[in-house]
Design a protein around this motif. Structure first.
Motif, PDB file in Angstrom:
ATOM      1  N   THR A  55       0.807  -1.226   0.000  1.00  0.00           N
ATOM      2  CA  THR A  55       0.000   0.000   0.000  1.00  0.00           C
ATOM      3  C   THR A  55       0.842   1.279   0.000  1.00  0.00           C
ATOM      4  OG1 THR A  55      -1.905  -1.118   0.956  1.00  0.00           O
ATOM      5  CG2 THR A  55      -1.814   1.263   1.246  1.00  0.00           C
ATOM      6  N   PRO A  56       1.817   1.447   0.915  1.00  0.00           N
ATOM      7  CA  PRO A  56       2.621   2.679   0.866  1.00  0.00           C
ATOM      8  C   PRO A  56       3.502   2.763  -0.387  1.00  0.00           C
ATOM      9  CG  PRO A  56       3.404   1.230   2.620  1.00  0.00           C
ATOM     10  CD  PRO A  56       2.136   0.631   2.085  1.00  0.00           C
ATOM     11  N   VAL A  57       3.910   1.617  -0.933  1.00  0.00           N
ATOM     12  CA  VAL A  57       4.697   1.604  -2.172  1.00  0.00           C
ATOM     13  C   VAL A  57       3.860   2.187  -3.309  1.00  0.00           C
ATOM     14  CG1 VAL A  57       5.853   0.121  -3.880  1.00  0.00           C
ATOM     15  CG2 VAL A  57       6.099  -0.364  -1.431  1.00  0.00           C
ATOM     16  N   LEU A  58       2.588   1.773  -3.380  1.00  0.00           N
ATOM     17  CA  LEU A  58       1.707   2.290  -4.437  1.00  0.00           C
ATOM     18  C   LEU A  58       1.452   3.781  -4.257  1.00  0.00           C
ATOM     19  CD1 LEU A  58      -0.822  -0.647  -4.829  1.00  0.00           C
ATOM     20  CD2 LEU A  58       1.142  -0.084  -6.264  1.00  0.00           C
ATOM     21  N   ARG A  59       1.402   4.240  -3.000  1.00  0.00           N
ATOM     22  CA  ARG A  59       1.255   5.677  -2.742  1.00  0.00           C
ATOM     23  C   ARG A  59       2.452   6.439  -3.305  1.00  0.00           C
ATOM     24  NH1 ARG A  59      -0.039   5.044   2.722  1.00  0.00           N
ATOM     25  NH2 ARG A  59      -2.134   4.301   2.467  1.00  0.00           N
ATOM     26  N   GLN A  60       3.647   5.878  -3.128  1.00  0.00           N
ATOM     27  CA  GLN A  60       4.868   6.502  -3.657  1.00  0.00           C
ATOM     28  C   GLN A  60       4.855   6.511  -5.185  1.00  0.00           C
ATOM     29  OE1 GLN A  60       7.930   4.074  -1.947  1.00  0.00           O
ATOM     30  NE2 GLN A  60       7.698   4.925   0.114  1.00  0.00           N
ATOM     31  N   VAL A  61       4.365   5.430  -5.789  1.00  0.00           N
ATOM     32  CA  VAL A  61       4.253   5.358  -7.249  1.00  0.00           C
ATOM     33  C   VAL A  61       3.334   6.475  -7.740  1.00  0.00           C
ATOM     34  CG1 VAL A  61       3.363   3.980  -9.185  1.00  0.00           C
ATOM     35  CG2 VAL A  61       4.754   2.892  -7.396  1.00  0.00           C
ATOM     36  N   LYS A  62       2.190   6.635  -7.091  1.00  0.00           N
ATOM     37  CA  LYS A  62       1.227   7.675  -7.479  1.00  0.00           C
ATOM     38  C   LYS A  62       1.838   9.062  -7.284  1.00  0.00           C
ATOM     39  CE  LYS A  62      -2.747   9.314  -8.808  1.00  0.00           C
ATOM     40  NZ  LYS A  62      -3.038   9.350 -10.242  1.00  0.00           N
ATOM     41  N   ASP A  63       2.564   9.248  -6.180  1.00  0.00           N
ATOM     42  CA  ASP A  63       3.220  10.537  -5.929  1.00  0.00           C
ATOM     43  C   ASP A  63       4.202  10.868  -7.052  1.00  0.00           C
ATOM     44  OD1 ASP A  63       1.803  10.877  -3.596  1.00  0.00           O
ATOM     45  OD2 ASP A  63       3.462  10.290  -2.270  1.00  0.00           O
ATOM     46  N   GLU A  64       4.937   9.855  -7.523  1.00  0.00           N
ATOM     47  CA  GLU A  64       5.933  10.086  -8.573  1.00  0.00           C
ATOM     48  C   GLU A  64       5.292  10.288  -9.942  1.00  0.00           C
ATOM     49  OE1 GLU A  64       9.844   7.972 -10.538  1.00  0.00           O
ATOM     50  OE2 GLU A  64       9.590   7.976  -8.364  1.00  0.00           O
ATOM     51  N   LEU A  65       4.284   9.484 -10.265  1.00  0.00           N
ATOM     52  CA  LEU A  65       3.713   9.510 -11.618  1.00  0.00           C
ATOM     53  C   LEU A  65       2.512  10.446 -11.763  1.00  0.00           C
ATOM     54  CD1 LEU A  65       3.976   5.760 -12.634  1.00  0.00           C
ATOM     55  CD2 LEU A  65       5.471   7.644 -13.293  1.00  0.00           C
ATOM     56  N   GLY A  66       1.846  10.760 -10.666  1.00  0.00           N
ATOM     57  CA  GLY A  66       0.709  11.688 -10.725  1.00  0.00           C
ATOM     58  C   GLY A  66      -0.334  11.263 -11.740  1.00  0.00           C
ATOM     59  N   GLU A  67      -0.612  12.172 -12.692  1.00  0.00           N
ATOM     60  CA  GLU A  67      -1.668  11.933 -13.686  1.00  0.00           C
ATOM     61  C   GLU A  67      -1.295  10.887 -14.738  1.00  0.00           C
ATOM     62  OE1 GLU A  67      -4.764  13.369 -13.385  1.00  0.00           O
ATOM     63  OE2 GLU A  67      -3.886  13.985 -11.484  1.00  0.00           O
ATOM     64  N   GLU A  68      -0.046  10.409 -14.729  1.00  0.00           N
ATOM     65  CA  GLU A  68       0.385   9.405 -15.720  1.00  0.00           C
ATOM     66  C   GLU A  68      -0.252   8.041 -15.473  1.00  0.00           C
ATOM     67  OE1 GLU A  68       4.671   9.080 -16.691  1.00  0.00           O
ATOM     68  OE2 GLU A  68       4.905  10.903 -15.501  1.00  0.00           O
ATOM     69  N   VAL A  69      -0.814   7.836 -14.263  1.00  0.00           N
ATOM     70  CA  VAL A  69      -1.360   6.526 -13.934  1.00  0.00           C
ATOM     71  C   VAL A  69      -2.579   6.683 -13.022  1.00  0.00           C
ATOM     72  CG1 VAL A  69       0.090   6.148 -11.888  1.00  0.00           C
ATOM     73  CG2 VAL A  69      -0.761   4.168 -13.165  1.00  0.00           C
TER      74      VAL A  69
ATOM     75  N   LEU B 249       6.362  -5.588  -5.119  1.00  0.00           N
ATOM     76  CA  LEU B 249       7.434  -5.037  -5.941  1.00  0.00           C
ATOM     77  C   LEU B 249       7.890  -3.720  -5.342  1.00  0.00           C
ATOM     78  CD1 LEU B 249       5.385  -5.918  -8.914  1.00  0.00           C
ATOM     79  CD2 LEU B 249       7.809  -6.243  -9.137  1.00  0.00           C
ATOM     80  N   GLN B 250       9.090  -3.323  -5.670  1.00  0.00           N
ATOM     81  CA  GLN B 250       9.607  -2.030  -5.231  1.00  0.00           C
ATOM     82  C   GLN B 250       9.045  -0.923  -6.116  1.00  0.00           C
ATOM     83  OE1 GLN B 250      11.367  -1.797  -2.369  1.00  0.00           O
ATOM     84  NE2 GLN B 250      10.937  -3.986  -2.301  1.00  0.00           N
ATOM     85  N   LYS B 251       9.020   0.292  -5.569  1.00  0.00           N
ATOM     86  CA  LYS B 251       8.469   1.447  -6.281  1.00  0.00           C
ATOM     87  C   LYS B 251       9.117   1.621  -7.654  1.00  0.00           C
ATOM     88  CE  LYS B 251       9.957   5.573  -5.630  1.00  0.00           C
ATOM     89  NZ  LYS B 251      10.361   6.732  -6.327  1.00  0.00           N
ATOM     90  N   ASN B 252      10.448   1.585  -7.720  1.00  0.00           N
ATOM     91  CA  ASN B 252      11.130   1.854  -8.987  1.00  0.00           C
ATOM     92  C   ASN B 252      10.761   0.836 -10.060  1.00  0.00           C
ATOM     93  OD1 ASN B 252      12.329   4.071  -7.819  1.00  0.00           O
ATOM     94  ND2 ASN B 252      14.265   3.040  -7.402  1.00  0.00           N
ATOM     95  N   ALA B 253      10.580  -0.415  -9.666  1.00  0.00           N
ATOM     96  CA  ALA B 253      10.192  -1.459 -10.620  1.00  0.00           C
ATOM     97  C   ALA B 253       8.796  -1.184 -11.174  1.00  0.00           C
ATOM     98  CB  ALA B 253      10.243  -2.830  -9.953  1.00  0.00           C
TER      99      ALA B 253
END
Length: 99
Positions: free
Chosen positions: A31-45, A86-90
């Motif tokens: 869950t927190p990993v996906l939050r970081q993904v969303k923070d990094e990609l924003g509107e891209e995903v 999976l890790q955020k970067n992956a």
């Protein structure tokens, strides 16, 4: 939920679907990993979480047998899937490779 789920995954924006369960330890780690993904990609995903216990028909439709399972959709097509944490970067790299 089913109609709106189909509308969500037909988006031109990549949609990452996280099939999870409340009782699943690795799901809580993701869950927190996906939050970081969303923070990094924003509107891209778009990231959608599907509780397999509350939505068994959707989990069954996509043959989800274990949680967490991540599926990536774009324009209604499943582009990628993997079970486990999976890790955020992956995850970011996978989403960008399909954008």
């Amino acid at each position: 939920m089913k109609g709106s789920f189909n509308n969500i995954i037909t988006s031109d924006t990549p949609v990452l679907v996280d099939f999870f369960a409340d009782w699943c330890g690795p799901c809580k780690v993701l869950t927190p990993v996906l939050r970081q993904v969303k923070d990094e990609l924003g509107e891209e995903v778009t990231i959608v979480k599907i509780d397999v216990d509350k939505n068994p028909s959707i989990a069954s439709k996509f043959d989800v047998r274990g949680v967490p399972t991540l599926l990536l959709f774009k324009s209604g097509k499943q582009l990628w899937r993997q079970s486990g944490v999976l890790q955020k970067n992956a995850i970011v790299q996978i989403i960008r490779s399909h954008s």
